[in-house]
Design a protein around this motif. Sequence first.
Motif, short mmCIF file in Angstrom:
data_model
loop_
_atom_site.label_atom_id
_atom_site.label_comp_id
_atom_site.label_asym_id
_atom_site.label_seq_id
_atom_site.Cartn_x
_atom_site.Cartn_y
_atom_site.Cartn_z
N MET A 113 0.83 -1.20 0.00
CA MET A 113 0.00 0.00 0.00
C MET A 113 0.87 1.26 0.00
SD MET A 113 -3.23 -0.80 -0.13
CE MET A 113 -2.62 -2.01 -1.34
N ASN A 114 1.99 1.21 0.70
CA ASN A 114 2.89 2.35 0.74
C ASN A 114 3.45 2.65 -0.65
OD1 ASN A 114 4.12 4.43 2.20
ND2 ASN A 114 5.97 3.24 2.56
N LYS A 115 3.81 1.60 -1.38
CA LYS A 115 4.31 1.80 -2.74
C LYS A 115 3.24 2.41 -3.64
CE LYS A 115 5.85 -2.46 -3.37
NZ LYS A 115 6.46 -3.62 -4.06
N ILE A 116 2.02 1.97 -3.47
CA ILE A 116 0.91 2.53 -4.26
C ILE A 116 0.72 4.01 -3.94
CG2 ILE A 116 -1.61 2.51 -4.44
CD1 ILE A 116 -1.44 -0.56 -4.41
N LEU A 117 0.77 4.35 -2.67
CA LEU A 117 0.58 5.75 -2.27
C LEU A 117 1.70 6.63 -2.81
CD1 LEU A 117 -0.65 5.24 1.39
CD2 LEU A 117 -1.97 6.19 -0.51
N GLN A 118 2.91 6.11 -2.84
CA GLN A 118 4.04 6.89 -3.34
C GLN A 118 3.96 7.09 -4.85
OE1 GLN A 118 7.68 5.07 -1.97
NE2 GLN A 118 7.24 5.46 0.18
N GLU A 119 3.48 6.07 -5.56
CA GLU A 119 3.45 6.15 -7.03
C GLU A 119 2.21 6.88 -7.55
OE1 GLU A 119 3.81 3.29 -11.01
OE2 GLU A 119 3.79 2.38 -9.00
N PHE A 120 1.11 6.79 -6.83
CA PHE A 120 -0.15 7.29 -7.38
C PHE A 120 -0.74 8.44 -6.56
CE2 PHE A 120 0.24 2.91 -8.89
CZ PHE A 120 0.08 3.10 -10.27
N GLY A 121 0.12 9.37 -6.21
CA GLY A 121 -0.35 10.56 -5.49
C GLY A 121 -1.36 11.35 -6.29
N ASP A 122 -1.25 11.30 -7.63
CA ASP A 122 -2.21 12.02 -8.48
C ASP A 122 -3.61 11.42 -8.37
OD1 ASP A 122 -1.09 9.71 -9.69
OD2 ASP A 122 -1.70 10.38 -11.69
N LEU A 123 -3.70 10.10 -8.23
CA LEU A 123 -5.01 9.46 -8.08
C LEU A 123 -5.59 9.73 -6.70
CD1 LEU A 123 -4.62 6.00 -9.88
CD2 LEU A 123 -5.58 8.13 -10.76
N VAL A 124 -4.72 9.82 -5.70
CA VAL A 124 -5.18 10.17 -4.35
C VAL A 124 -5.81 11.56 -4.38
CG1 VAL A 124 -4.44 10.71 -2.00
CG2 VAL A 124 -3.55 8.67 -3.15
N GLN A 125 -5.15 12.50 -5.09
CA GLN A 125 -5.69 13.85 -5.19
C GLN A 125 -6.98 13.86 -5.99
OE1 GLN A 125 -4.33 16.65 -3.58
NE2 GLN A 125 -6.39 17.37 -4.12
N TRP A 126 -7.03 13.07 -7.06
CA TRP A 126 -8.26 12.98 -7.87
C TRP A 126 -9.42 12.49 -7.02
CZ3 TRP A 126 -10.85 8.31 -8.78
CH2 TRP A 126 -11.95 8.40 -9.63
N ALA A 127 -9.19 11.46 -6.23
CA ALA A 127 -10.25 10.91 -5.39
C ALA A 127 -10.74 11.94 -4.38
CB ALA A 127 -9.75 9.66 -4.67
N ALA A 128 -9.80 12.65 -3.75
CA ALA A 128 -10.17 13.67 -2.76
C ALA A 128 -10.97 14.79 -3.42
CB ALA A 128 -8.91 14.23 -2.10
N ASP A 129 -10.54 15.21 -4.60
CA ASP A 129 -11.25 16.27 -5.32
C ASP A 129 -12.65 15.82 -5.75
OD1 ASP A 129 -9.05 17.90 -5.03
OD2 ASP A 129 -8.29 17.55 -7.07
N LEU A 130 -12.76 14.58 -6.19
CA LEU A 130 -14.05 14.07 -6.65
C LEU A 130 -15.05 14.02 -5.49
CD1 LEU A 130 -15.06 12.89 -9.46
CD2 LEU A 130 -15.02 10.68 -8.31
N ILE A 131 -14.59 13.55 -4.35
CA ILE A 131 -15.47 13.50 -3.16
C ILE A 131 -15.91 14.91 -2.78
CG2 ILE A 131 -15.49 12.96 -0.70
CD1 ILE A 131 -13.65 10.57 -1.33
#
Length: 250
Positions: A224-242
């Motif tokens: 999960m840590n590797k995913i968070l480090q690589e896909f910070g753009d998707l984390v931001q997309w999800a937060a923005d969408l919510i």
Amino acid sequence: MQAKWALDAAGVDYNLSAYPSGTAFYIQELPLRWRLGRLTGKITAPIFLPKGNPREVIMDSTAVARWADEHSSNPGKLFPKGAAEESKRWVKASNSLLSLFRRELAAAGSAQPAIVDAMLPPSVTGLNRVLGKFVMTTFFKKLVVKYEDVDQSAQYDQVRAELLAARQTLADNTDKLLIPAAGLTYADIAFAVAVNKVAQLNVMKLPAEKDAQPQTIATCAPEMNKILQEFGDLVQWAADLIKQHWVAGP
């Protein structure tokens, strides 16, 4: 969270209650099981009991979302008729991400007391904290067994490939949604909620020694840590969408 957002998006009125489904001790589930008429067997959250039909029980986020879509004032909005395969693809991808998340977090929580300590509120002290740690550790061990059975198919390489595909799809679509020209659908809801749930691992801090830099729970979940480090753009997309599309909020 996926089911709740889908109900809100469909404009379906509902009452929200917290039930101890999946707790470490069966006795805590008895009132819920009695209401559902299922004293044995598997029960999973969310559990949706449609108003006006006490015999109907829905125990799956996607099933709840489909019910909500069918009973909304605009049926087909969450599950567009012309995009069934696309919707199925992204819902499956979100489920794979959640499966990997649950399996890794359960394993880490059952083996590392610091995670249990981090998840208990600071206000829980003394004997209550000791008891709380015991209950949560027992719960995590129960989840390890459960997820070994139901979540074993989700693998890191597969999940990473799906996240890469989602990144490309969002980059190709000007509306930054997973299904072009469809507006917000359940595919977006399911995927955003899954990504946002993983992102919470970077919020919860582990207990730290004095003057030491606190670490997050994500450091105890390597994949999960590797995913968070690589896909910070998707984390931001999800937060923005919510923020943009879920008025009621989580």
